[in-house]
Design a protein around this motif. Structure first.
Motif, mmCIF file in Angstrom:
data_model
loop_
_atom_site.group_PDB
_atom_site.id
_atom_site.type_symbol
_atom_site.label_atom_id
_atom_site.label_comp_id
_atom_site.label_asym_id
_atom_site.label_seq_id
_atom_site.Cartn_x
_atom_site.Cartn_y
_atom_site.Cartn_z
ATOM 1 N N VAL A 167 6.785 9.568 -34.917
ATOM 2 C CA VAL A 167 8.022 10.132 -35.469
ATOM 3 C C VAL A 167 8.902 10.575 -34.313
ATOM 4 O O VAL A 167 8.447 11.291 -33.415
ATOM 5 N N LEU A 168 10.151 10.142 -34.328
ATOM 6 C CA LEU A 168 11.127 10.579 -33.334
ATOM 7 C C LEU A 168 11.869 11.793 -33.877
ATOM 8 O O LEU A 168 12.496 11.728 -34.940
ATOM 9 N N VAL A 169 11.785 12.924 -33.172
ATOM 10 C CA VAL A 169 12.494 14.142 -33.544
ATOM 11 C C VAL A 169 13.691 14.290 -32.606
ATOM 12 O O VAL A 169 13.524 14.387 -31.389
ATOM 13 N N VAL A 170 14.897 14.282 -33.177
ATOM 14 C CA VAL A 170 16.119 14.410 -32.384
ATOM 15 C C VAL A 170 16.728 15.769 -32.704
ATOM 16 O O VAL A 170 17.344 15.959 -33.758
ATOM 17 N N GLU A 171 16.531 16.721 -31.809
ATOM 18 C CA GLU A 171 16.896 18.121 -32.052
ATOM 19 C C GLU A 171 17.177 18.796 -30.718
ATOM 20 O O GLU A 171 16.363 18.729 -29.799
ATOM 21 N N ASP A 172 18.354 19.453 -30.607
ATOM 22 C CA ASP A 172 18.706 20.078 -29.330
ATOM 23 C C ASP A 172 18.359 21.561 -29.265
ATOM 24 O O ASP A 172 18.625 22.212 -28.253
ATOM 25 N N GLU A 173 17.756 22.117 -30.318
ATOM 26 C CA GLU A 173 17.235 23.483 -30.259
ATOM 27 C C GLU A 173 15.742 23.379 -29.972
ATOM 28 O O GLU A 173 14.956 22.978 -30.834
ATOM 29 N N ALA A 174 15.356 23.759 -28.765
ATOM 30 C CA ALA A 174 13.987 23.524 -28.295
ATOM 31 C C ALA A 174 12.934 24.157 -29.199
ATOM 32 O O ALA A 174 11.900 23.546 -29.479
ATOM 33 N N ASP A 202 18.779 15.797 -36.341
ATOM 34 C CA ASP A 202 19.703 16.926 -36.505
ATOM 35 C C ASP A 202 21.132 16.402 -36.525
ATOM 36 O O ASP A 202 21.520 15.581 -35.678
ATOM 37 N N ILE A 203 21.919 16.859 -37.496
ATOM 38 C CA ILE A 203 23.318 16.415 -37.569
ATOM 39 C C ILE A 203 24.136 17.018 -36.437
ATOM 40 O O ILE A 203 24.944 16.344 -35.800
ATOM 41 N N GLY A 204 23.914 18.314 -36.158
ATOM 42 C CA GLY A 204 24.812 19.038 -35.260
ATOM 43 C C GLY A 204 24.483 18.916 -33.794
ATOM 44 O O GLY A 204 24.431 19.928 -33.086
ATOM 45 N N LEU A 205 24.271 17.695 -33.317
ATOM 46 C CA LEU A 205 24.029 17.495 -31.891
ATOM 47 C C LEU A 205 25.351 17.524 -31.136
ATOM 48 O O LEU A 205 26.391 17.114 -31.669
ATOM 49 N N SER A 206 25.320 17.976 -29.897
ATOM 50 C CA SER A 206 26.523 17.886 -29.078
ATOM 51 C C SER A 206 26.690 16.440 -28.627
ATOM 52 O O SER A 206 25.727 15.688 -28.523
#
Length: 228
Positions: free
Chosen positions: A9-16, A57-61
């Motif tokens: 599973v690829l998790v794309v999230e900028d909050e560590a 995550d939708i809210g990525l920079s």
């Protein structure tokens, strides 16, 4: 990456902290996990690692989650995507858009629920179809064996969730199904998870089916697939 007994599973999230918690519970569930915090690197990771599912995550920079999902679908990549949203207005942004995601979670969320949703999405994507059977209501048609769908004579590409939602509606022509009933039958979880998920997917189905869509909104209740 974790032991990939059930696939990666690829998790794309900028909050560590959120990424680490999601990865922990997915690994406990038997998934391998790869985490990316950047949209561009996430697209590269999809092509390189071929994950079985993407938690996005939708809210990525920079390149946000919606742009990533659109890029994947435009390239013909239909890897199941579970969107994670931080605010209700992000859900509003999804309504009516032909995004091609399979499910949605709003922060804060239970990591156990996240793992359960990933399992459910994967079951739908790989579930065995019944013996050869075709359902047609109005201008919409689905082949349950090949899991293909048509709007009139034109084949349309649907996510596994969109296909199952359309199929469930076509199995009950003319019957009004509440959002709670659709959540239970298609997503397999309780109404507490949020009925707006149904509205998002119906909007996506209508966008893809165009004038051939047989789906009617019953105000205050839910939806029905009306025969022509």
């Amino acid at each position: 990456m974790g032991s990939p007994g059930r696939g990666l599973v690829l998790v794309v999230e900028d909050e560590a902290a959120i990424a680490e918690l999601a990865a922990l519970y997915l690994k406990r569930d038997g998934f391998g996990v790869h985490v990316e915090a950047d949209g561009g690197r996430a697209l590269d990771a999809v092509r390189r690692l071929k994950p079985v599912a993407i938690v996005l995550d939708i809210g990525l920079s920079g390149m946000d989650g919606i742009e990533i999902c659109k890029a994947l679908r435009a390239a013909g990549d239909w890897t199941p995507v579970l969107f994670v949203t931080a605010r209700d207005d992000e859900l509003d942004r999804l309504l009516g858009l032909e995004i091609g995601a399979d499910d949605y979670l709003t922060k804060p969320f239970s990591p156990r629920e996240l793992a359960a949703r990933v399992r459910t999405v994967l079951r739908r994507a790989s579930g065995a179809a019944p013996a050869a059977s075709v359902l047609t209501v109005g201008g919409a048609r689905v082949d349950l064996t090949s899991r293909r769908a048509w709007a009139g004579d034109v084949e349309v590409s649907l996510t596994s969730t969109e296909f199952d939602l359309l199929t469930h509606l076509l199995r009950h022509p003319g019957q009004v199904l509440s959002r709670d009933q659709l959540l239970s039958a298609v997503w397999g979880y309780a109404a507490a998870a949020g009925t707006r998920t149904v509205d998002v997917h119906v909007a996506q189905l209508r966008a893809k089916l165009g004038p051939s869509s047989p789906i009617r909104t019953v105000r205050g209740i839910g939806y029905a697939a009306d025969p022509a």
